[in-house]
Design a protein around this motif. Structure first.
Motif, PDB file in Angstrom:
ATOM      1  N   GLN A 184       4.832   5.201  31.386  1.00 53.59           N
ATOM      2  CA  GLN A 184       4.484   5.604  30.023  1.00 53.59           C
ATOM      3  C   GLN A 184       5.677   6.403  29.496  1.00 53.59           C
ATOM      4  N   PRO A 185       6.286   6.016  28.372  1.00 52.68           N
ATOM      5  CA  PRO A 185       7.525   6.673  27.950  1.00 52.68           C
ATOM      6  C   PRO A 185       7.380   8.075  27.367  1.00 52.68           C
ATOM      7  N   MET A 186       6.222   8.408  26.801  1.00 52.39           N
ATOM      8  CA  MET A 186       6.080   9.706  26.144  1.00 52.39           C
ATOM      9  C   MET A 186       4.613  10.103  26.153  1.00 52.39           C
ATOM     10  N   GLY A 217       2.793  12.655  26.068  1.00 54.45           N
ATOM     11  CA  GLY A 217       2.228  13.683  25.213  1.00 54.45           C
ATOM     12  C   GLY A 217       1.899  13.216  23.815  1.00 54.45           C
ATOM     13  N   THR A 218       2.438  12.061  23.420  1.00 51.97           N
ATOM     14  CA  THR A 218       2.245  11.584  22.051  1.00 51.97           C
ATOM     15  C   THR A 218       1.939  10.093  21.972  1.00 51.97           C
ATOM     16  N   ILE A 219       2.568   9.302  22.816  1.00 52.29           N
ATOM     17  CA  ILE A 219       2.477   7.841  22.693  1.00 52.29           C
ATOM     18  C   ILE A 219       1.660   7.249  23.821  1.00 52.29           C
ATOM     19  N   ALA A 279      14.281   4.619  27.001  1.00 53.37           N
ATOM     20  CA  ALA A 279      13.481   4.986  28.169  1.00 53.37           C
ATOM     21  C   ALA A 279      13.272   3.815  29.118  1.00 53.37           C
TER      22      ALA A 279
END
Length: 187
Positions: free
Chosen positions: A116-118, A120-122, A169
């Motif tokens: 998962q690249p991000m 906290g948001t995506i 990423a």
């Protein structure tokens, strides 16, 4: 850690409202509460899964695309890949994207990495595949995808990451996974 202790540290979602809903992304704002009772709004971006491929040839070079990314206004090297269509097999998607974007057809496909690249948001699963060898299809690469296609020596990957030529990423994570697997004898 017990289930109760783990749950005590989870954030509570009180609601989520959609701000924008497009074919490739849903942007929303979530009303969240931290374990200590602090409450705030958090942007959330829900994006379809993506698949990309590290194509290695017999000379230990990786197939990459030189492209401009307007969001960061930079030219960078990236692995071929793209969004999965609804109910599409990720390996089929990954191979299709290599052909469409580069004009090369992977000979093999094997799962290498999921991430998962991000977080906290995506909300987006990324699947990286390893292909050993590729054959030219005779089709020109998609001019909308890349200015040029290149075979980058695997021995130069770390240097190019450090120089800021490879920044995405998926590309960074996938290439580092290949270098680690190579160093530990797994590939």
């Amino acid at each position: 850690m017990t289930t109760d202790a783990r749950r005590a540290s989870e954030w509570t979602i009180h609601g989520e409202r959609v701000v924008d809903d497009t074919r490739r992304a849903v942007l929303s704002i979530a009303d969240v509460e931290l374990p200590d009772g602090v409450r705030f709004e958090q942007y959330v971006l829900r994006v379809p899964s993506a698949a990309m491929v590290i194509v290695l040839d017999d000379a230990d070079r990786v197939l990459m695309m030189w492209r401009h990314r307007f969001i960061i206004d930079r030219w960078v090297w990236e692995l071929p890949g793209g969004y999965l269509d609804h109910d599409e097999d990720p390996a089929v998607c990954a191979a299709r994207e290599v052909e469409e974007e580069t004009g090369w057809r992977p000979r093999t496909m094997e799962p290498l990495l999921e991430f998962q690249p991000m977080v906290g948001t995506i909300d987006q699963q990324n699947l990286v595949y390893l292909a050993r060898g590729a054959d030219p299809t005779g089709a020109a690469p998609d001019v909308n995808e890349a200015e040029r296609i290149g075979w980058i020596p695997l021995s130069e990957v770390e240097q190019r990451i450090n120089a800021g030529e490879i920044v995405g990423a998926g590309s960074v994570a996938g290439l580092l996974a290949v270098l680690l697997a190579r160093a530990t004898g797994r590939i």
